[in-house]
Motif scaffolding. Sequence first.
Motif, PDB file in Angstrom:
ATOM      1  N   ILE A 119       1.013   0.693   8.745  1.00  0.00           N
ATOM      2  CA  ILE A 119       0.923   0.508   7.290  1.00  0.00           C
ATOM      3  C   ILE A 119      -0.296  -0.344   6.980  1.00  0.00           C
ATOM      4  CG2 ILE A 119       2.065  -0.468   5.260  1.00  0.00           C
ATOM      5  CD1 ILE A 119       4.742   0.011   6.808  1.00  0.00           C
ATOM      6  N   CYS A 120      -1.256   0.237   6.280  1.00  0.00           N
ATOM      7  CA  CYS A 120      -2.481  -0.503   5.954  1.00  0.00           C
ATOM      8  C   CYS A 120      -2.242  -1.408   4.744  1.00  0.00           C
ATOM      9  CB  CYS A 120      -3.620   0.479   5.668  1.00  0.00           C
ATOM     10  SG  CYS A 120      -5.159  -0.361   5.311  1.00  0.00           S
ATOM     11  N   PRO A 121      -2.390  -2.738   4.906  1.00  0.00           N
ATOM     12  CA  PRO A 121      -2.171  -3.645   3.766  1.00  0.00           C
ATOM     13  C   PRO A 121      -3.088  -3.256   2.595  1.00  0.00           C
ATOM     14  CG  PRO A 121      -2.512  -4.877   5.814  1.00  0.00           C
ATOM     15  CD  PRO A 121      -2.837  -3.451   6.106  1.00  0.00           C
ATOM     16  N   PRO A 122      -2.550  -3.308   1.371  1.00  0.00           N
ATOM     17  CA  PRO A 122      -3.340  -2.897   0.199  1.00  0.00           C
ATOM     18  C   PRO A 122      -4.695  -3.600   0.096  1.00  0.00           C
ATOM     19  CG  PRO A 122      -1.053  -3.230  -0.429  1.00  0.00           C
ATOM     20  CD  PRO A 122      -1.175  -3.668   1.006  1.00  0.00           C
ATOM     21  N   TRP A 123      -4.787  -4.851   0.570  1.00  0.00           N
ATOM     22  CA  TRP A 123      -6.049  -5.600   0.435  1.00  0.00           C
ATOM     23  C   TRP A 123      -7.072  -5.215   1.493  1.00  0.00           C
ATOM     24  CZ3 TRP A 123      -1.577  -7.397  -1.368  1.00  0.00           C
ATOM     25  CH2 TRP A 123      -0.611  -7.752  -0.433  1.00  0.00           C
ATOM     26  N   ALA A 125      -7.254  -1.764   2.287  1.00  0.00           N
ATOM     27  CA  ALA A 125      -7.442  -0.316   2.095  1.00  0.00           C
ATOM     28  C   ALA A 125      -8.842   0.071   1.632  1.00  0.00           C
ATOM     29  CB  ALA A 125      -6.397   0.219   1.112  1.00  0.00           C
TER      30      ALA A 125
ATOM     31  N   ALA B   9       4.408  -4.071  -0.715  1.00  0.00           N
ATOM     32  CA  ALA B   9       3.219  -4.920  -0.884  1.00  0.00           C
ATOM     33  C   ALA B   9       2.307  -4.203  -1.856  1.00  0.00           C
ATOM     34  CB  ALA B   9       2.517  -5.116   0.459  1.00  0.00           C
ATOM     35  N   TYR B  10       1.672  -4.938  -2.739  1.00  0.00           N
ATOM     36  CA  TYR B  10       0.690  -4.284  -3.605  1.00  0.00           C
ATOM     37  C   TYR B  10      -0.440  -5.206  -4.030  1.00  0.00           C
ATOM     38  CZ  TYR B  10       4.097  -5.910  -7.218  1.00  0.00           C
ATOM     39  OH  TYR B  10       4.977  -6.630  -7.980  1.00  0.00           O
ATOM     40  N   ASP B  11      -1.566  -4.562  -4.306  1.00  0.00           N
ATOM     41  CA  ASP B  11      -2.739  -5.210  -4.890  1.00  0.00           C
ATOM     42  C   ASP B  11      -2.612  -4.969  -6.385  1.00  0.00           C
ATOM     43  OD1 ASP B  11      -5.195  -5.693  -6.045  1.00  0.00           O
ATOM     44  OD2 ASP B  11      -6.353  -4.752  -4.448  1.00  0.00           O
ATOM     45  N   ALA B  57       1.650  -8.688  -4.628  1.00  0.00           N
ATOM     46  CA  ALA B  57       2.913  -8.937  -3.929  1.00  0.00           C
ATOM     47  C   ALA B  57       2.740  -8.670  -2.448  1.00  0.00           C
ATOM     48  CB  ALA B  57       4.021  -8.061  -4.492  1.00  0.00           C
ATOM     49  N   LEU B  58       3.187  -9.626  -1.647  1.00  0.00           N
ATOM     50  CA  LEU B  58       3.256  -9.430  -0.201  1.00  0.00           C
ATOM     51  C   LEU B  58       4.591  -8.806   0.160  1.00  0.00           C
ATOM     52  CD1 LEU B  58       1.683 -12.828   0.795  1.00  0.00           C
ATOM     53  CD2 LEU B  58       0.821 -10.617   1.542  1.00  0.00           C
ATOM     54  N   ASN B  80       5.038   6.440   1.178  1.00  0.00           N
ATOM     55  CA  ASN B  80       3.678   5.948   1.446  1.00  0.00           C
ATOM     56  C   ASN B  80       2.640   7.062   1.327  1.00  0.00           C
ATOM     57  OD1 ASN B  80       3.983   3.199   1.622  1.00  0.00           O
ATOM     58  ND2 ASN B  80       4.444   3.206   3.818  1.00  0.00           N
ATOM     59  N   SER B  85      -3.049   3.877  -2.164  1.00  0.00           N
ATOM     60  CA  SER B  85      -3.182   2.941  -1.046  1.00  0.00           C
ATOM     61  C   SER B  85      -3.049   1.483  -1.493  1.00  0.00           C
ATOM     62  CB  SER B  85      -4.512   3.149  -0.323  1.00  0.00           C
ATOM     63  OG  SER B  85      -5.585   2.879  -1.206  1.00  0.00           O
ATOM     64  N   SER B  86      -3.090   1.231  -2.806  1.00  0.00           N
ATOM     65  CA  SER B  86      -2.931  -0.128  -3.317  1.00  0.00           C
ATOM     66  C   SER B  86      -1.461  -0.549  -3.383  1.00  0.00           C
ATOM     67  CB  SER B  86      -3.570  -0.240  -4.706  1.00  0.00           C
ATOM     68  OG  SER B  86      -3.174   0.850  -5.508  1.00  0.00           O
ATOM     69  N   ARG B  88       2.036  -0.250  -0.946  1.00  0.00           N
ATOM     70  CA  ARG B  88       2.603   0.190   0.338  1.00  0.00           C
ATOM     71  C   ARG B  88       4.074  -0.181   0.425  1.00  0.00           C
ATOM     72  NH1 ARG B  88       0.308   4.217   2.406  1.00  0.00           N
ATOM     73  NH2 ARG B  88       0.080   4.400   0.169  1.00  0.00           N
ATOM     74  N   VAL B  89       4.874   0.752   0.878  1.00  0.00           N
ATOM     75  CA  VAL B  89       6.272   0.464   1.179  1.00  0.00           C
ATOM     76  C   VAL B  89       6.298  -0.120   2.587  1.00  0.00           C
ATOM     77  CG1 VAL B  89       8.581   1.430   1.526  1.00  0.00           C
ATOM     78  CG2 VAL B  89       7.092   2.354  -0.272  1.00  0.00           C
TER      79      VAL B  89
END
Lengths: 254, 254
Positions: A119-123, A125, B9-11, B57-58, B80, B85-86, B88-89
Amino acid sequence: MPNWKLTLAYDGTGFHGWQVQPGHLTIQGELAAAIERVTGESVLPQGSGRTDAGVHALAQVASFELAAPIPPSNLHRALNRALPSSIRVLSAEHAQPDFHARHSVLAKTYEYRIFRGEICPPWLARYVYALNWPLEVEKMQLAAALVTGEHDFTSFAAADPDLSTRQSGPAAPPNNVRTIYSSSWTEEESLLIYTVRGNGFLHHMVRNLIGTFIDAGREHIAPEDVQTILERRSRPAAGPTAPARGLFLYSVEY
Amino acid sequence: MPNWKLTLAYDGTGFHGWQVQPGHLTIQGELAAAIERVTGESVLPQGSGRTDAGVHALAQVASFELAAPIPPSNLHRALNRALPSSIRVLSAEHAQPDFHARHSVLAKTYEYRIFRGEICPPWLARYVYALNWPLEVEKMQLAAALVTGEHDFTSFAAADPDLSTRQSGPAAPPNNVRTIYSSSWTEEESLLIYTVRGNGFLHHMVRNLIGTFIDAGREHIAPEDVQTILERRSRPAAGPTAPARGLFLYSVEY
């Protein structure tokens, strides 16, 4: 007129590449606008080379002349205030009169980052190519080693003839022959990082090399095929163009 | 119907916050669309709380019911693929029938990141508040310690009465009283990181605390003034709202 050398870092995601294009947000355009806002002078800063849309820079170099006498630290701070946060001036210094960011290049280094985790972290990507396939890293390493030395890189240049040599500098001959000083992969936690240093790079060359090395890593080609691909001097012989977002202009040597 | 718990997680940069709003890109809206694309079912996933535009969110948690039987690992992978990509589950699991991402919250932790270096790298700019003023970190630490325990946080809540309690959960009483279990700053290279854990947070509460702690760090107020600010129960008594981009929902406990 005093000649200037700037070193810049940028996140290329939101830009249509380095070079000014009417109606598009570009790094060169934003930098020119910032210089004009700060000094009142309209100049077109010359980069060490163009970077494509989505390509990032850890240390791009730009040069230009300004009539106004201005202390380097003042220009440095003022430009960072005038620029968006996605472009940062890392240093601003006076340069010799004959310094030219593109013509004076001796060598350039690029880095390409592949994310190998599930899972690629959003930050991350925007800054990596997330690739979850099995990859034989040793085969990618063998393939990468084969491009070191002087070669005709026509197979790895963008097919558009108008663009194919646009990233070259005068340090390289006016054709598709380039010298690669080092070319290798390193693994760093979830990242697979390719670093390549050479006297010049053709348009899309690093991204086409990456696409081909990935073909080797997936065992779609043998590492030794890189030799044949170079000899063919034909773009279709090589692999696909890897996405821009994993590519960083790492440094420029003068 | 099977109840689901997702960790995300999201940007937050490109989104108008968590909550669906017509005509705006939101996390909840994107997640609902992805669930519908994957399962054909139209549900509104409930978050542990709303995050504002630009807040990241982490580990946000969302819950919803689905009629279709689907193995968790399949839902995880399919979501996913369907999400940008911003977002992620991180995990998808079956939950007890009475589990509710917001109502079941016991505690939440937020992190706020201030960048202290002279030049903020472009790839950090979306995730930090770049603050180059001199700051007395010890005074910020003293101020932060004063908000631990049970307090009425009216002074730190968004002035909009409609919004002031919207981030509360039932673990907290239906007013502006919240319990903060820990509140402190740590330094990590160029970053100054605030971590706060509590049973609930009012709208803008963490960002208003940060603005006030920065006031203490700049010596515009004394650390002890935080006590008085709490007692005043009036938004203008506290400092300004710090930018959203430095704030991360770090974890949610159930």
